[in-house]
Write a protein that holds these residues in place. Structure first.
Motif, PDB file in Angstrom:
ATOM      1  N   SER A   1       0.830  -1.205   0.000  1.00 27.83           N
ATOM      2  CA  SER A   1       0.000   0.000   0.000  1.00 27.83           C
ATOM      3  C   SER A   1       0.865   1.257   0.000  1.00 27.83           C
ATOM      4  O   SER A   1       0.544   2.258  -0.649  1.00 27.83           O
ATOM      5  CB  SER A   1      -0.942  -0.013   1.209  1.00 27.83           C
ATOM      6  OG  SER A   1      -1.869   1.056   1.145  1.00 27.83           O
ATOM      7  N   MET A   2       1.969   1.204   0.738  1.00 32.61           N
ATOM      8  CA  MET A   2       2.884   2.346   0.784  1.00 32.61           C
ATOM      9  C   MET A   2       3.361   2.738  -0.607  1.00 32.61           C
ATOM     10  O   MET A   2       3.492   3.933  -0.921  1.00 32.61           O
ATOM     11  CB  MET A   2       4.096   1.995   1.655  1.00 32.61           C
ATOM     12  CG  MET A   2       5.210   3.026   1.611  1.00 32.61           C
ATOM     13  SD  MET A   2       6.652   2.583   2.608  1.00 32.61           S
ATOM     14  CE  MET A   2       7.376   1.238   1.641  1.00 32.61           C
ATOM     15  N   ILE A   3       3.595   1.746  -1.469  1.00 34.48           N
ATOM     16  CA  ILE A   3       4.123   2.026  -2.798  1.00 34.48           C
ATOM     17  C   ILE A   3       3.005   2.239  -3.817  1.00 34.48           C
ATOM     18  O   ILE A   3       3.020   3.223  -4.563  1.00 34.48           O
ATOM     19  CB  ILE A   3       5.039   0.876  -3.268  1.00 34.48           C
ATOM     20  CG1 ILE A   3       6.258   0.761  -2.334  1.00 34.48           C
ATOM     21  CG2 ILE A   3       5.474   1.099  -4.717  1.00 34.48           C
ATOM     22  CD1 ILE A   3       7.147   1.985  -2.291  1.00 34.48           C
ATOM     23  N   THR A   4       2.045   1.362  -3.862  1.00 35.08           N
ATOM     24  CA  THR A   4       1.073   1.394  -4.961  1.00 35.08           C
ATOM     25  C   THR A   4       0.183   2.630  -4.935  1.00 35.08           C
ATOM     26  O   THR A   4      -0.169   3.173  -5.986  1.00 35.08           O
ATOM     27  CB  THR A   4       0.189   0.134  -4.959  1.00 35.08           C
ATOM     28  OG1 THR A   4      -0.481   0.033  -3.690  1.00 35.08           O
ATOM     29  CG2 THR A   4       1.027  -1.114  -5.183  1.00 35.08           C
TER      30      THR A   4
ATOM     31  N   VAL B   1       5.724  -5.026  -6.572  1.00 34.67           N
ATOM     32  CA  VAL B   1       5.002  -3.932  -5.923  1.00 34.67           C
ATOM     33  C   VAL B   1       5.176  -2.625  -6.705  1.00 34.67           C
ATOM     34  O   VAL B   1       4.204  -1.890  -6.935  1.00 34.67           O
ATOM     35  CB  VAL B   1       5.491  -3.769  -4.469  1.00 34.67           C
ATOM     36  CG1 VAL B   1       4.997  -2.464  -3.872  1.00 34.67           C
ATOM     37  CG2 VAL B   1       5.016  -4.946  -3.620  1.00 34.67           C
ATOM     38  N   LEU B   2       6.396  -2.332  -7.145  1.00 37.43           N
ATOM     39  CA  LEU B   2       6.634  -1.098  -7.897  1.00 37.43           C
ATOM     40  C   LEU B   2       5.900  -1.106  -9.236  1.00 37.43           C
ATOM     41  O   LEU B   2       5.469  -0.051  -9.718  1.00 37.43           O
ATOM     42  CB  LEU B   2       8.141  -0.912  -8.113  1.00 37.43           C
ATOM     43  CG  LEU B   2       8.915  -0.517  -6.845  1.00 37.43           C
ATOM     44  CD1 LEU B   2      10.404  -0.789  -7.014  1.00 37.43           C
ATOM     45  CD2 LEU B   2       8.674   0.944  -6.496  1.00 37.43           C
TER      46      LEU B   2
ATOM     47  N   VAL C   1      11.601   2.243 -13.397  1.00 36.91           N
ATOM     48  CA  VAL C   1      12.296   1.389 -14.354  1.00 36.91           C
ATOM     49  C   VAL C   1      11.340   1.134 -15.509  1.00 36.91           C
ATOM     50  O   VAL C   1      10.201   0.696 -15.307  1.00 36.91           O
ATOM     51  CB  VAL C   1      12.744   0.067 -13.710  1.00 36.91           C
ATOM     52  CG1 VAL C   1      13.271  -0.898 -14.778  1.00 36.91           C
ATOM     53  CG2 VAL C   1      13.809   0.321 -12.660  1.00 36.91           C
ATOM     54  N   VAL C   2      11.803   1.439 -16.713  1.00 40.97           N
ATOM     55  CA  VAL C   2      10.996   1.285 -17.928  1.00 40.97           C
ATOM     56  C   VAL C   2      11.533   0.082 -18.694  1.00 40.97           C
ATOM     57  O   VAL C   2      12.729   0.040 -19.042  1.00 40.97           O
ATOM     58  CB  VAL C   2      11.060   2.557 -18.794  1.00 40.97           C
ATOM     59  CG1 VAL C   2      10.236   2.373 -20.066  1.00 40.97           C
ATOM     60  CG2 VAL C   2      10.573   3.772 -18.004  1.00 40.97           C
ATOM     61  N   SER C   3      10.654  -0.892 -18.953  1.00 39.99           N
ATOM     62  CA  SER C   3      11.086  -2.141 -19.594  1.00 39.99           C
ATOM     63  C   SER C   3      10.337  -2.344 -20.909  1.00 39.99           C
ATOM     64  O   SER C   3       9.124  -2.617 -20.906  1.00 39.99           O
ATOM     65  CB  SER C   3      10.838  -3.332 -18.663  1.00 39.99           C
ATOM     66  OG  SER C   3      11.526  -3.161 -17.432  1.00 39.99           O
ATOM     67  N   PHE C   4      11.042  -2.182 -22.023  1.00 41.77           N
ATOM     68  CA  PHE C   4      10.493  -2.493 -23.342  1.00 41.77           C
ATOM     69  C   PHE C   4      10.736  -3.975 -23.633  1.00 41.77           C
ATOM     70  O   PHE C   4      11.757  -4.531 -23.222  1.00 41.77           O
ATOM     71  CB  PHE C   4      11.165  -1.641 -24.420  1.00 41.77           C
ATOM     72  CG  PHE C   4      10.640  -0.236 -24.519  1.00 41.77           C
ATOM     73  CD1 PHE C   4       9.779   0.119 -25.549  1.00 41.77           C
ATOM     74  CD2 PHE C   4      11.005   0.718 -23.577  1.00 41.77           C
ATOM     75  CE1 PHE C   4       9.287   1.414 -25.642  1.00 41.77           C
ATOM     76  CE2 PHE C   4      10.526   2.014 -23.669  1.00 41.77           C
ATOM     77  CZ  PHE C   4       9.660   2.368 -24.703  1.00 41.77           C
TER      78      PHE C   4
END
Length: 296
Positions: free
Chosen positions: A101-104, A213-214, A250-253
């Motif tokens: 919950s802290m992250i989302t 979670v992230l 972090v962006v993952s293509f």
């Protein structure tokens, strides 16, 4: 100044804010986009990323048991517009779901509950372990709220933020100055993300949990707005307070090495909603990530 820097500065100027950016591949291969990436910036809720790592390490060490239940009473928690503080009744959940919950939803009450459980020493240990040379966490949301209340002479954090959001008054707070509050740098923020994605921040199981979670963060209005493709994962953490708007991710293509990108801003105004700044964060993230992806 190179062409990419010119583009980034122009986007920030058009949105009425200052900005700091760093983008690089998780494996540290290839070129780096860096616009004042070593400057100290106000962390806002991005500090919760360091607390997430401290929590994961506490799970590994048995200081906390991830599946143990904790009962939290909203009226006794740190205020916030989302998560536990927005509930009417006491909430019982596991420690790992408190972390979720802290992250989302950037749950302030969840963050302060976890900080109370692991302690500031655990935060300091993470900062040392990850070699974060320019990151300092002075306390949780409750500490920041108290600081802003003192600076404005109000009775509550909600009153103080309401006053600061008014453009009919000229009031500032030390809570918006990295010299006096929790701070970091784009370089340090990327280092935390890189440690999680390389499975070196904690055990493999806990790093997998942190990535999950992230990736569940619900906010699509910043970095995701500039990279809206359904097959691209954007896993990150926002931060917002007064004139501060941030996101690290972090962006993952598909089929490519993930790219860490951290964008921090300070706007000229303190309006409650600053959509032009939010959009600028997405735009500069797209520019920076594209440049990193196209590098040899």
């Amino acid at each position: 100044m190179n062409h990419i820097d010119e583009q980034l500065r122009a986007v920030f100027a058009d949105a009425g804010c200052r900005g700091w950016v760093r983008a690089e591949r998780i494996d540290s291969v290839g070129s780096i986009v860096d616009l004042e990436g070593d400057d100290p910036v106000v962390a806002a809720s991005v500090w919760k990323l360091v607390l997430l790592v401290a929590t994961a390490r506490a799970f590994d060490e048995g200081v906390l048991t991830a599946t143990d239940s904790v009962r939290l009473v909203p009226a006794q928690c740190s205020p916030g517009p989302t998560g536990i503080a927005s509930c009417a009744d006491p909430v019982t959940m596991s420690w790992r779901d408190v972390a979720r919950s802290m992250i989302t939803v950037s749950d302030n009450a969840a963050a302060d509950a976890l900080l109370g459980a692991v302690g500031l020493d655990a935060i300091a240990d993470v900062i040392d372990f990850l070699g974060l040379q320019d990151t300092r966490i002075v306390g949780g949301t409750e500490t920041l709220g108290a600081q802003i209340v003192r600076d404005t002479g109000r009775l509550s954090a909600d009153e103080a933020l309401g006053l600061l959001a008014s453009n009919y008054t000229v009031i500032d707070s030390a809570g918006f100055d990295p010299a006096y509050t929790s701070c970091t740098t784009p370089r340090d923020s990327n280092a935390v993300l890189r440690a999680i994605w390389s499975n070196s921040a904690a055990s493999l199981g806990q790093c997998t949990f942190m990535k999950e979670v992230l990736s569940q963060q619900v906010w699509p209005h910043r970095i995701r707005s500039g990279i809206p493709y359904p097959d691209v994962e954007v896993a990150g953490k926002t931060g917002t307070i007064g004139p501060i708007r941030n996101e690290v991710a972090v962006v993952s293509f598909p089929g490519e090495h993930p790219v860490a990108v951290s964008v921090f801003t300070r706007a000229a105004r303190m309006d409650l909603y600053l959509p032009l700044v939010d959009q600028a964060i997405g735009t500069v993230a797209r520019i920076a990530v594209t440049a990193v992806r196209q590098s040899p």
